[in-house]
Design a protein around this motif. Sequence first.
Motif, PDB file in Angstrom:
ATOM      1  N   CYS A  11     -33.871 -28.324  77.810  1.00 44.51           N
ATOM      2  CA  CYS A  11     -33.552 -28.666  79.200  1.00 44.51           C
ATOM      3  C   CYS A  11     -34.765 -29.172  79.956  1.00 44.51           C
ATOM      4  N   SER A  12     -35.924 -28.606  79.669  1.00 45.79           N
ATOM      5  CA  SER A  12     -37.130 -29.038  80.384  1.00 45.79           C
ATOM      6  C   SER A  12     -37.494 -30.480  80.031  1.00 45.79           C
ATOM      7  N   ARG A  13     -37.027 -30.969  78.904  1.00 49.70           N
ATOM      8  CA  ARG A  13     -37.282 -32.352  78.518  1.00 49.70           C
ATOM      9  C   ARG A  13     -36.315 -33.326  79.184  1.00 49.70           C
ATOM     10  N   TYR A  14     -35.149 -32.859  79.549  1.00 53.40           N
ATOM     11  CA  TYR A  14     -34.110 -33.739  80.060  1.00 53.40           C
ATOM     12  C   TYR A  14     -33.953 -33.738  81.570  1.00 53.40           C
ATOM     13  N   LEU A  15     -34.434 -32.719  82.237  1.00 53.75           N
ATOM     14  CA  LEU A  15     -34.198 -32.621  83.676  1.00 53.75           C
ATOM     15  C   LEU A  15     -35.269 -33.337  84.478  1.00 53.75           C
ATOM     16  N   ASN A  16     -34.830 -34.099  85.465  1.00 56.09           N
ATOM     17  CA  ASN A  16     -35.766 -34.752  86.377  1.00 56.09           C
ATOM     18  C   ASN A  16     -36.391 -33.735  87.321  1.00 56.09           C
ATOM     19  N   ILE A  24     -27.572 -30.398  76.854  1.00 52.35           N
ATOM     20  CA  ILE A  24     -27.929 -31.759  77.239  1.00 52.35           C
ATOM     21  C   ILE A  24     -26.872 -32.341  78.174  1.00 52.35           C
ATOM     22  N   ASN A  25     -25.609 -32.077  77.881  1.00 54.77           N
ATOM     23  CA  ASN A  25     -24.551 -32.556  78.768  1.00 54.77           C
ATOM     24  C   ASN A  25     -24.693 -31.967  80.171  1.00 54.77           C
ATOM     25  N   GLN A  26     -25.041 -30.685  80.249  1.00 59.40           N
ATOM     26  CA  GLN A  26     -25.251 -30.060  81.558  1.00 59.40           C
ATOM     27  C   GLN A  26     -26.467 -30.666  82.268  1.00 59.40           C
ATOM     28  N   CYS A  27     -27.513 -30.985  81.513  1.00 57.83           N
ATOM     29  CA  CYS A  27     -28.694 -31.627  82.099  1.00 57.83           C
ATOM     30  C   CYS A  27     -28.330 -32.989  82.682  1.00 57.83           C
ATOM     31  N   MET A  28     -27.534 -33.736  81.947  1.00 57.98           N
ATOM     32  CA  MET A  28     -27.124 -35.060  82.417  1.00 57.98           C
ATOM     33  C   MET A  28     -26.289 -34.950  83.691  1.00 57.98           C
ATOM     34  N   LYS A  29     -25.403 -33.956  83.742  1.00 62.10           N
ATOM     35  CA  LYS A  29     -24.619 -33.740  84.965  1.00 62.10           C
ATOM     36  C   LYS A  29     -25.531 -33.433  86.147  1.00 62.10           C
ATOM     37  N   ALA A  30     -26.502 -32.564  85.928  1.00 65.93           N
ATOM     38  CA  ALA A  30     -27.432 -32.191  87.002  1.00 65.93           C
ATOM     39  C   ALA A  30     -28.243 -33.394  87.457  1.00 65.93           C
ATOM     40  N   ASN A  31     -28.691 -34.211  86.514  1.00 65.53           N
ATOM     41  CA  ASN A  31     -29.455 -35.409  86.877  1.00 65.53           C
ATOM     42  C   ASN A  31     -28.600 -36.398  87.663  1.00 65.53           C
ATOM     43  N   ARG A  32     -27.345 -36.556  87.277  1.00 63.52           N
ATOM     44  CA  ARG A  32     -26.457 -37.462  88.014  1.00 63.52           C
ATOM     45  C   ARG A  32     -26.250 -36.969  89.449  1.00 63.52           C
ATOM     46  N   LYS A  33     -26.112 -35.659  89.611  1.00 63.77           N
ATOM     47  CA  LYS A  33     -25.922 -35.103  90.954  1.00 63.77           C
ATOM     48  C   LYS A  33     -27.149 -35.347  91.819  1.00 63.77           C
ATOM     49  N   THR A  34     -28.330 -35.117  91.278  1.00 65.48           N
ATOM     50  CA  THR A  34     -29.546 -35.312  92.073  1.00 65.48           C
ATOM     51  C   THR A  34     -29.790 -36.788  92.331  1.00 65.48           C
TER      52      THR A  34
END
Length: 103
Positions: free
Chosen positions: A34-39, A78-88
């Motif tokens: 997650c630390s690699r994928y989250l902005n 990774i899917n959850q990370c992508m969702k979080a990135n899209r929201k931000t």
Amino acid sequence: MEISNECISSCLSGERVAQRKLYDILLPYLTTVCSRYLNDRSFINDVLQEAFIDLFKNLASYDIAKASIKTWAVKLAINQCMKANRKTERVDFSDAIIAQMPA
């Protein structure tokens, strides 16, 4: 540490000890992923919580013939990370539009 099929079966049966064992084994690895994928790194704990909720909710649909449990858990995270990135990104995008509007 290897995750046994017995542990997965016990998790499916609702055994809290087995669920905790699975959580403890996967947490450090998924935290790194997650630390690699989250902005925004402040979302890591929230995203991990959502990933584990998905994992335990959908554990019955996990197919051992397709992938290891670790691989499957990484996919969920990774899917959850992508969702979080899209929201931000949406929030940041709307803030940029408001900032550019003439007074």
